[in-house]
Design a protein around this motif. Structure first.
Motif, PDB file in Angstrom:
ATOM      1  N   GLU A 120       0.848  -1.180   0.000  1.00  0.00           N
ATOM      2  CA  GLU A 120       0.000   0.000   0.000  1.00  0.00           C
ATOM      3  C   GLU A 120       0.894   1.244   0.000  1.00  0.00           C
ATOM      4  O   GLU A 120       2.004   1.233   0.547  1.00  0.00           O
ATOM      5  CB  GLU A 120      -0.902   0.006   1.228  1.00  0.00           C
ATOM      6  N   THR A 121       0.402   2.337  -0.601  1.00  0.00           N
ATOM      7  CA  THR A 121       1.258   3.517  -0.771  1.00  0.00           C
ATOM      8  C   THR A 121       1.751   4.075   0.563  1.00  0.00           C
ATOM      9  O   THR A 121       2.919   4.487   0.677  1.00  0.00           O
ATOM     10  CB  THR A 121       0.499   4.614  -1.535  1.00  0.00           C
ATOM     11  N   ASP A 122       0.900   4.112   1.585  1.00  0.00           N
ATOM     12  CA  ASP A 122       1.352   4.648   2.864  1.00  0.00           C
ATOM     13  C   ASP A 122       2.382   3.739   3.516  1.00  0.00           C
ATOM     14  O   ASP A 122       3.357   4.206   4.116  1.00  0.00           O
ATOM     15  CB  ASP A 122       0.169   4.891   3.800  1.00  0.00           C
ATOM     16  N   THR A 154       2.289   8.833  -7.054  1.00  0.00           N
ATOM     17  CA  THR A 154       0.894   8.635  -7.471  1.00  0.00           C
ATOM     18  C   THR A 154       0.787   7.283  -8.158  1.00  0.00           C
ATOM     19  O   THR A 154       1.524   7.000  -9.107  1.00  0.00           O
ATOM     20  CB  THR A 154       0.419   9.743  -8.426  1.00  0.00           C
ATOM     21  N   THR A 182      -0.514   9.968   4.907  1.00  0.00           N
ATOM     22  CA  THR A 182      -1.929   9.796   4.565  1.00  0.00           C
ATOM     23  C   THR A 182      -2.107   9.878   3.051  1.00  0.00           C
ATOM     24  O   THR A 182      -1.760  10.888   2.432  1.00  0.00           O
ATOM     25  CB  THR A 182      -2.778  10.880   5.230  1.00  0.00           C
ATOM     26  N   PRO A 183      -2.657   8.844   2.426  1.00  0.00           N
ATOM     27  CA  PRO A 183      -2.871   8.894   0.973  1.00  0.00           C
ATOM     28  C   PRO A 183      -4.105   9.725   0.631  1.00  0.00           C
ATOM     29  O   PRO A 183      -5.047   9.846   1.418  1.00  0.00           O
ATOM     30  CB  PRO A 183      -3.062   7.429   0.594  1.00  0.00           C
ATOM     31  N   THR A 184      -4.078  10.301  -0.548  1.00  0.00           N
ATOM     32  CA  THR A 184      -5.225  11.033  -1.096  1.00  0.00           C
ATOM     33  C   THR A 184      -5.739  10.251  -2.298  1.00  0.00           C
ATOM     34  O   THR A 184      -4.983   9.968  -3.230  1.00  0.00           O
ATOM     35  CB  THR A 184      -4.824  12.454  -1.524  1.00  0.00           C
ATOM     36  N   VAL A 185      -7.028   9.898  -2.282  1.00  0.00           N
ATOM     37  CA  VAL A 185      -7.621   9.082  -3.346  1.00  0.00           C
ATOM     38  C   VAL A 185      -8.589   9.954  -4.147  1.00  0.00           C
ATOM     39  O   VAL A 185      -9.433  10.652  -3.577  1.00  0.00           O
ATOM     40  CB  VAL A 185      -8.355   7.872  -2.753  1.00  0.00           C
ATOM     41  N   VAL A 205      -4.091   7.229  -6.392  1.00  0.00           N
ATOM     42  CA  VAL A 205      -3.747   7.294  -4.971  1.00  0.00           C
ATOM     43  C   VAL A 205      -2.420   8.032  -4.875  1.00  0.00           C
ATOM     44  O   VAL A 205      -1.401   7.538  -5.360  1.00  0.00           O
ATOM     45  CB  VAL A 205      -3.638   5.892  -4.343  1.00  0.00           C
ATOM     46  N   THR A 206      -2.458   9.227  -4.279  1.00  0.00           N
ATOM     47  CA  THR A 206      -1.264  10.065  -4.174  1.00  0.00           C
ATOM     48  C   THR A 206      -0.851  10.198  -2.722  1.00  0.00           C
ATOM     49  O   THR A 206      -1.695  10.379  -1.836  1.00  0.00           O
ATOM     50  CB  THR A 206      -1.523  11.465  -4.764  1.00  0.00           C
ATOM     51  N   ILE A 207       0.437  10.127  -2.496  1.00  0.00           N
ATOM     52  CA  ILE A 207       0.971  10.299  -1.143  1.00  0.00           C
ATOM     53  C   ILE A 207       2.222  11.159  -1.230  1.00  0.00           C
ATOM     54  O   ILE A 207       3.025  11.017  -2.161  1.00  0.00           O
ATOM     55  CB  ILE A 207       1.256   8.929  -0.491  1.00  0.00           C
TER      56      ILE A 207
END
Length: 694
Positions: A396-398, A429, A477-480, A439-441
């Motif tokens: 997972e990205t985080d 991303t 924290t990821p941004t979706v 999903v951007t982190i």
């Protein structure tokens, strides 16, 4: 015994007969009425040459107008003038230049006028020459070495020395090539070429043009200085034997009436970097004291040139390392079309990456390491390799960024344990062309710019995380968010946003305007952004553009099956039907084996329903099975008595790639088969007798 009163006439006679200073009495018409024949500069001149004449008549080597103006001033004001420095050629020795201090005292007459004046001339040639030499060295120290550019340093050196100290000056450097190779200490062979870097004044006659690179003729003072690294003073005459080494090349020296020259090697750390050559065609040739000035000026400049060479070499190495650590040819992907611009202006730690992931997803990465030079480039390489390795684990990205932060913290502790600053910033991303979801982190990095297909910026509230390497265990924290096909995702470093002196928000608006025509070719948009944004010359500038695509629904098949052993056959039939619809009947047998093993494994070890998905994309077939058990399977050596448990080995041998992708509440085992080659018979590919899996 007491003497009688001193006669004034006797005092005057003694002064005018024996004083080392020059004494002159001028009448109101500026004519000499009496003078001291012992004064330096007029020794050897007859009284007829001086008495009754003006200054410009018996001292034509001095600027007549300057001395006459001083005398006029005293005669007009009646005020004395003291210690005014004047230069000129000696009246009695025209080949010498004198520096004299002139003092003028008015004679008082019975009336209001000034009937004449007395001039006292003191020869300060030696003292002034020493002061001039110190002034030259002061100028060299103050002006040379303002930058780490060898060309600029050479220009500063020749301008500091000519036309004041020398009539002409040149700098020639060892032509070491563009890669800044390490020079060897010791004598320089005469065959080594030197490149003319600078010459002053610009209109002076030269024996070689600026930029000309060739060896100096042998044997000459130039090659001698290169061989023994000693400065030398040379008196030039038309019959000097060394001129015959290159008569045509040295003809400009003769034509310019050069009378003396100094050739001083530019030496740093026992290594000759080049030559400083000074020329004089004036009356006074160079002296031994001038040779010392040239040595000190050459030593000062050589230290700066050596620094410039070291900086250039380090920057070349860092830039080469940085360039080698950047991605090579970026593969063509169905998820996105990409283009980039990468300007390593400061040989820093900016980097980018495009990483294909399972399920046709892609990770877009831009990062920036703190600092510049080889250390920053090496750190960048370590972080990029670590990031790519973690990304290929399908984390997972985080979680991915948390692990990368740990790597950065270890690098920071190893390099500078006491430093409290961060190591790098980064933004990632991950785009999925099936769901069209991003999903951007972020880790202390500028947020990406998102432009929708019609050119309008998309406002996304990107969460910001701490920079990499700060430690403290803070969460990322990821941004979706979801984007339509044809959207632009622009990731960049701060060097692209801070050059114009405006705030980041204003720079982002300008970048959004540049990227508004989304239909233009991506590389053209990249180039336009560079021109319009004017990236910083002191920091790396990286811009990574990605135009999103959506995978057509007809290329994806998705089923949810109950967790029952009886559905394994159903799964095989569904796969067989879908492959027939895609005209991939040749892959049916292998794919059925893979699906059977993965579905069986999911039912046996998972909980709840099983999701089966097939994706046909760019000459490959992807098979994914998702279950709710987060434990990862692994391969191990089987025993001869084992009757089952060889499913993962079968999947591995039948797949070009396979792996496990973890979600927050489930896991996905995926397999990728290449369809551009012949499919081997499943039973001929491997021997399953000795392998099992758990």
């Amino acid at each position: 015994m007491t003497g009688g009163p001193v006669d004034d006439a006797a005092v005057l006679s003694a002064l005018f007969a024996d004083s080392p200073q020059g004494l002159f009495v001028f009448d109101a018409e500026q004519k000499v009425t009496r003078y001291n024949p012992a004064g330096r500069g007029v020794r050897g001149l007859s009284a007829e040459d001086v008495v009754g004449r003006g200054v410009e008549e018996f001292a034509p080597g001095f600027e007549g107008g300057e001395l006459r103006a001083l005398i006029d001033e005293v005669l007009a004001t009646g005020e004395p003038l003291r210690s005014r420095l004047v230069r000129g050629r000696s009246p009695s020795e025209p080949h010498r230049t004198l520096a004299v201090e002139v003092s003028l005292f008015p004679l008082r007459g019975p009336g209001d006028g000034v009937p004449g004046l007395v001039g006292v001339v003191e020869d300060v040639t030696e003292r002034q020459a020493a002061a001039d030499r110190l002034a030259v060295l002061s100028t060299v120290h103050a002006t040379v070495g303002s930058t780490l550019e060898a060309r600029v340093t050479a220009d500063e050196l020749v301008r500091a020395l000519a036309p004041g100290f020398a009539d002409m000056a040149s700098v020639d450097l060892i032509d070491d090539g563009p890669d800044g190779t390490v020079r060897r200490a010791g004598p320089v062979p005469s065959a080594v070429p030197l490149r003319r870097v600078s010459f002053a004044p610009p209109d002076a006659p030269v024996s070689r043009a600026e930029g000309d690179s060739r060896p100096f003729p042998f044997p000459t003072p130039y090659t001698q200085a290169l061989n023994d690294a000693r400065a030398r003073l040379v008196h030039v005459s038309a019959d000097a034997p060394w001129l015959s080494a290159d008569p045509d090349g040295f003809a400009p020296l003769i034509a310019a009436h050069v009378r003396s020259m100094i050739v001083a090697p530019l030496t740093a750390r026992d290594t000759v970097l080049g030559l400083l050559t000074l020329y004089r065609n004036r009356v006074d040739p160079f002296e031994e004291a001038d040779l010392d000035v040239a040595r000190q000026a050459a030593a000062t400049a050589a230290a700066h040139l050596d620094n410039a060479h070291s900086y250039r070499r380090e920057r070349t190495v860092a830039s080469t390392l940085q360039r080698r650590l950047q991605p090579g040819v970026i593969p063509r992907l169905s998820a996105v079309e990409t283009a980039h611009v990468y300007l390593p202006e400061a040989a820093g730690g900016g980097w980018f990456d495009v990483i294909p992931l399972s399920g046709t997803r892609v990770a877009l990465v831009v990062g920036d390491v703190v600092g510049h030079g080889i250390e920053a480039a090496a750190t960048m390489g370590q972080l990029r390799v670590a990031l790519r390795t973690l990304a290929l684990q399908d984390l997972e990205t985080d979680e991915l960024l948390t692990h990368l932060d740990e790597v950065a913290a270890q690098l920071s502790a190893a390099d500078a344990p006491a430093a409290a600053t961060h190591v790098a910033t980064c933004v990632i991303t991950v785009y999925d062309p099936v769901s069209r979801q991003c999903v951007t982190i972020r880790a202390g990095h500028p947020a990406p710019v998102v432009i929708d297909p019609d050119g309008s910026p998309v406002a996304v509230d990107f969460a910001q995380g701490p920079p990499l390497g700060t430690g403290g265990g803070r969460a990322f924290t990821p941004t979706v968010f979801e984007v339509p096909p044809g959207s632009l995702l622009a990731h960049c470093t701060g060097g692209l946003l801070t050059a114009a002196g405006e705030g980041e928000a204003a720079a982002r608006r300008r970048l959004e305007h540049v990227l508004a025509p989304t239909a233009r070719p991506l590389q053209e948009l990249c180039d336009t952004a560079v021109y319009r944004m004017a990236p910083s010359r002191h920091d790396d500038a990286v811009l990574l553009l990605a135009r999103t695509h959506a995978l057509p629904p007809e290329q994806v098949a998705d089923w949810t099956l109950p967790a029952d052993a009886s559905v394994v056959g159903t799964a095989r039939r569904l796969v067989d039907q879908q492959l027939a619809a895609w005209d991939l009947d040749g892959a049916a047998y292998t794919t059925e084996l893979i699906v059977s093993e993965l579905v069986t494994n999911a039912i046996r070890h998972g909980n709840g329903p099983v999701r089966l998905r097939l994706i046909h994309d760019q000459g490959r077939l992807l098979c994914e099975v998702t279950d709710t058990n987060s434990a990862s399977p692994h391969l191990r050596q089987a025993r001869a008595s084992d009757e089952g448990g060889r499913g993962l080995y079968i999947v591995m041998r039948l797949s070009s790639h396979w792996g496990v992708r973890h979600g927050r509440r489930d896991k996905t085992i995926w397999s990728e088969q290449r369809l551009d080659g012949e499919l081997a018979d499943a039973m001929d590919v491997f021997d399953i007798a000795d392998v099992t899996d758990v």
